[in-house]
Design an enzyme around this catalytic site. Structure first.
Site, short mmCIF file in Angstrom:
data_model
loop_
_atom_site.label_atom_id
_atom_site.label_comp_id
_atom_site.label_asym_id
_atom_site.label_seq_id
_atom_site.Cartn_x
_atom_site.Cartn_y
_atom_site.Cartn_z
N ASP A 227 0.99 -1.16 -0.13
CA ASP A 227 0.00 0.06 0.02
C ASP A 227 0.85 1.25 0.03
OD1 ASP A 227 -2.58 1.34 0.46
OD2 ASP A 227 -1.44 1.85 1.97
N GLU A 277 14.83 -15.03 0.17
CA GLU A 277 15.49 -16.07 0.90
C GLU A 277 14.48 -17.55 0.76
OE1 GLU A 277 15.18 -14.38 4.77
OE2 GLU A 277 16.58 -12.67 4.35
#
Length: 560
Positions: A227, A277
């Site tokens: 956002d 990751e």
């Protein structure tokens, strides 16, 4: 002027890397061609009966989305919140608001979505928190200059006694962007006063959000919609800024000291590393309200986000020349950095395109429309344009977004009583702007029932128009020519013909008509007021009835 990120020292190596990314097997990454369905949780489906949609309701209805043919579900905010701004004011980023259920409900929803082959993207709100967030409560209790206040944008005021705000910025929701606390300092809130802005120059804030990302990634989410992705960093010194009179609520003349600052890109490069990751393609999708697609493309360079919303496309008028320009600019701009173009016509912040595309005059984003808005369009005419616009959009290469209810052809809900409205914009402007409630009204699932199947009790947090019975899902399911069946057909054909990974070739056409080819499909979109000849070919799909050998105005057709 477009603000460009400085090129790496070895420009040739960087250009080769981008080109190789565009042509490599990574083009099979799901997010490059996915159709992403936005769920606004409080308005999708209510399982508890309290009149507000919830996670269990979403789980119960996921089969309908798999049947529709979308690839991904994006959930608007569901995290713990006082709901001053429908969940975009987060008090706990690592939990589910009781209004929507529990973390266990989230896990059940996520597992069911994955069983159905749907990926899930969670909304993340990093620009600001709720004023009920523990950090902000600690800041209010602490002294000026403390580490607690350093997490937010606290400043001294101007004037002899600090009685004036630090600058002249206005809130996106109307009114001042600063609120004074009892000890005399002011805090910044680009949105409501209950949404204080974080200070992203603070490493503690950055580390906190790395942990938040990992919390949800560990649970299995496939990515995040971010956002206000263009607003985290503010210009040094917080200079005064007055937007032009015709600016909408998320834009303005360049440069804007609280939008699009260079420092935001460093944040998303850091987040990109966090997502890397994890196994699989985890993605960042940015809400960056920048004026041009060239600027928006800066958010999706190879080491930053993966997608960014194409607001210039969403904001385009129903005009053939304007649409062709923004399509070309989008494909060029996003492609130049190795990212897919994105396409979107509606979301939870804008007037639904079944209404918006037929408005005589443009309405600034966030202002909304209501009973006193002049020259409101005919619903049938608006729906015709919306179907034609969607049929064009889903033929374009890249990734497309579908906002809940548009597959039903829902128009904007206009006749919402004043006392029922809930958007902060309505209150902060004393009713001068209707705000966004009209696009957030709960969905009609069935013809019968007080809430058209949204809730078994008939409760609904916003009133639904009586006319929505004809738009209900069960009234359209299996009905040839319905908007629901049009969407299902288009989405199936889009996959079958690999349009999401294709390319656009423009064909000769009359004024007011877009004619293009993507792979083995020819698309004719008649945006003009006059019927045009239908080329030879097998009709794969059409947004409306064809008149013999003619394509009527406000109609798009696919030919094979």
């Amino acid at each position: 002027m477009t603000r460009m990120h400085p090129a790496p020292r070895n420009c040739k190596r960087f250009q080769f890397w981008v080109a190789s990314r565009m042509l490599s097997p990574m083009t099979n990454e799901w997010w490059r061609s996915a159709v992403i369905y936005q769920i606004y949780p409080r308005s999708f489906a209510d399982a508890s009966g309290d009149g507000v949609g919830d996670l269990a309701g979403i789980t119960n209805r996921l089969d309908s989305l798999a049947h529709l043919g979308v690839d991904v579900v994006w959930l608007s905010p569901f995290m713990t919140s006082p709901q001053k701004d429908a969940g975009y004011d987060v008090a706990d980023y690592r939990d589910v608001d009781p209004l929507f259920g529990t973390l266990e409900d989230f896990d059940a929803m996520l597992n069911r979505a994955h069983e159905l082959g749907l990926k899930v993207i969670a909304d993340l709100v990093p620009n600001h928190s709720s004023d009920q967030h523990p950090w902000f409560q600690e800041a209010l209790a602490a002294a000026p200059g403390s580490v607690e206040r350093a997490r937010y944008m606290f400043r001294e005021g101007r004037g002899e006694t600090g009685e004036l705000p630090p600058n002249n910025w206005e809130s996106i929701f109307g009114g001042p962007a600063w609120t004074r606390v009892p000890d005399g300092q002011w805090y910044l809130h680009l949105f409501d006063s209950s949404q204080p802005d974080f200070d992203w120059s603070n490493e503690e804030v950055r580390e906190e959000f790395r942990g938040i990302l990992r919390f949800w990634l560990d649970r299995g989410v496939d990515g995040f919609r971010v956002d206000v992705a263009h607003g985290l960093v503010k210009a040094e010194g917080l200079p005064d800024y007055t937007p032009p009179a015709d600016a909408d609520s998320m834009g303005g003349a360049e440069p804007v000291p609280y939008w699009g600052q260079d420092g935001v890109h460093e944040i998303y490069r850091d987040w990109h590393k966090v997502l890397a990751e994890y196994e699989g393609d985890r993605v960042l999708c940015g809400e960056a309200w920048m004026p041009t697609v060239a600027e928006i493309a800066n958010w999706v360079r190879p080491d930053e986000m993966h997608q960014s919303f194409n607001f210039p496309y969403l904001s385009s008028d129903w005009d053939a020349a304007e649409l062709r320009t923004v399509i070309d600019e989008s494909i060029e701009a996003f492609g130049s950095v190795g990212a897919p173009s994105t396409w979107v016509l509606s979301n939870h912040d804008v007037i639904r395109h079944a209404t918006r595309l037929s408005l005589d005059e443009g309405t600034p984003q966030g202002h909304g429309i209501g009973p006193k808005t002049p020259n409101l369009p005919d619903e049938a005419a608006g729906l015709g344009r919306a179907r034609a616009a969607t049929t064009l959009m889903l033929a374009l290469p890249g990734s497309a977004y579908v906002y809940q209810g548009e597959e039903l052809g829902l128009p904007e809900a206009i006749d919402i009583p004043d006392e029922a409205r809930q958007d902060p914009t309505w209150f902060r402007t004393n009713g001068e702007r209707y705000g966004r409630d009209g696009c957030r009204v709960p969905l009609p699932w069935s013809v019968d029932g007080d809430s058209f199947g949204f809730s078994e009790t008939g409760a609904s947090w916003l009133p639904q128009p009586a006319s929505w019975a004809s738009y209900a899902r069960d009234a359209q399911d299996g009905v040839e020519g319905s908007t629901l069946e049009l969407y299902r057909s288009l989405l199936a054909l889009r996959k079958e013909h690999a349009l999401g990974t294709g390319s656009v070739s423009w064909l000769p056409s009359e004024d007011g008509v877009l004619a293009l080819r993507n792979g083995d499909v020819t698309i004719i979109a008649n945006v003009s007021g006059e019927p045009v000849a239908l080329p030879e070919g097998r009709i794969l799909a059409a947004s409306g009835e064809l008149d013999g050998g003619l394509v009527p105005a406000d109609t798009t057709v696919w030919l094979g």
